[in-house]
Design a protein around this motif. Sequence first.
Motif, PDB file in Angstrom:
ATOM      1  N   ASP A   1       0.823  -1.218   0.000  1.00 32.58           N
ATOM      2  CA  ASP A   1       0.000   0.000   0.000  1.00 32.58           C
ATOM      3  C   ASP A   1       0.852   1.261   0.000  1.00 32.58           C
ATOM      4  OD1 ASP A   1      -2.645  -0.780  -0.106  1.00 32.58           O
ATOM      5  OD2 ASP A   1      -2.792  -1.096   2.057  1.00 32.58           O
ATOM      6  N   GLN A   2       1.965   1.214   0.716  1.00 32.32           N
ATOM      7  CA  GLN A   2       2.800   2.404   0.865  1.00 32.32           C
ATOM      8  C   GLN A   2       3.430   2.850  -0.445  1.00 32.32           C
ATOM      9  OE1 GLN A   2       5.742   1.937   3.926  1.00 32.32           O
ATOM     10  NE2 GLN A   2       4.228   1.895   5.568  1.00 32.32           N
ATOM     11  N   ALA A   3       3.547   1.957  -1.407  1.00 34.25           N
ATOM     12  CA  ALA A   3       4.192   2.301  -2.682  1.00 34.25           C
ATOM     13  C   ALA A   3       3.419   3.389  -3.428  1.00 34.25           C
ATOM     14  CB  ALA A   3       4.329   1.066  -3.558  1.00 34.25           C
ATOM     15  N   ARG A   4       2.158   3.550  -3.117  1.00 29.45           N
ATOM     16  CA  ARG A   4       1.346   4.590  -3.771  1.00 29.45           C
ATOM     17  C   ARG A   4       1.768   5.988  -3.351  1.00 29.45           C
ATOM     18  NH1 ARG A   4      -4.346   1.830  -2.282  1.00 29.45           N
ATOM     19  NH2 ARG A   4      -3.875  -0.177  -3.232  1.00 29.45           N
ATOM     20  N   THR A   5       2.266   6.110  -2.124  1.00 24.97           N
ATOM     21  CA  THR A   5       2.567   7.444  -1.593  1.00 24.97           C
ATOM     22  C   THR A   5       4.023   7.644  -1.194  1.00 24.97           C
ATOM     23  OG1 THR A   5       1.899   6.714   0.624  1.00 24.97           O
ATOM     24  CG2 THR A   5       0.213   7.774  -0.743  1.00 24.97           C
TER      25      THR A   5
ATOM     26  N   ARG B   1       8.271   6.653  -1.782  1.00 21.44           N
ATOM     27  CA  ARG B   1       9.265   6.157  -2.742  1.00 21.44           C
ATOM     28  C   ARG B   1       9.713   4.736  -2.404  1.00 21.44           C
ATOM     29  NH1 ARG B   1      15.282   7.924  -3.172  1.00 21.44           N
ATOM     30  NH2 ARG B   1      15.867   6.789  -5.017  1.00 21.44           N
ATOM     31  N   ASN B   2      10.024   4.475  -1.154  1.00 20.52           N
ATOM     32  CA  ASN B   2      10.459   3.147  -0.709  1.00 20.52           C
ATOM     33  C   ASN B   2       9.419   2.549   0.235  1.00 20.52           C
ATOM     34  OD1 ASN B   2      12.900   3.290  -2.124  1.00 20.52           O
ATOM     35  ND2 ASN B   2      13.893   4.361  -0.450  1.00 20.52           N
ATOM     36  N   GLY B   3       8.217   2.375  -0.270  1.00 21.09           N
ATOM     37  CA  GLY B   3       7.150   1.833   0.569  1.00 21.09           C
ATOM     38  C   GLY B   3       7.414   0.401   0.972  1.00 21.09           C
TER      39      GLY B   3
END
Length: 155
Positions: free
Chosen positions: A98-102, A104-106
């Motif tokens: 999920d973090q990859a959407r917001t 850079r290194n989610g």
Amino acid sequence: MRRIIFIILILISEPVLAQQDEIQWMGFEELESSMEHESRPILIYFYTDWCVYCKKMDRNAFKDPEIVSKLNQNFYPVKMNAESLEKIEFDGQEFINDQARTKRNGIHQIPLLLASRDNESLTFPVLMVLDENFRIKIKSYDYLTSERMKKLIKG
């Protein structure tokens, strides 16, 4: 004729011997199907491409013949890039980054779920030992030398 048979035997056995020099890493999907056949402790290794200590462990501790042998024979070794963008289905659930959407290194949901610490940021490498019932026995957030790795997987 004997010479041909000898050469064929060498060619057939070479890949088998080469596999013993490396850890037979698996993903979470493979882990789930493997656990259905045989119960073993699980070693999970979360790394990132930019982690210097992860690369050092890959070159040293994870190349040590004693460690390779112990992990391949007695554990299910799972290796995962913590920043993976892959969708992973495990235990009837779907996990994504999920973090990859917001960011850079989610970080993927699986390392966030398994390796997070209260009131501390997640750092890499992370090495975890779980028992056959997926209970966490050991969590390590440090670079491990070969000697420290041997102690960790010993018991």
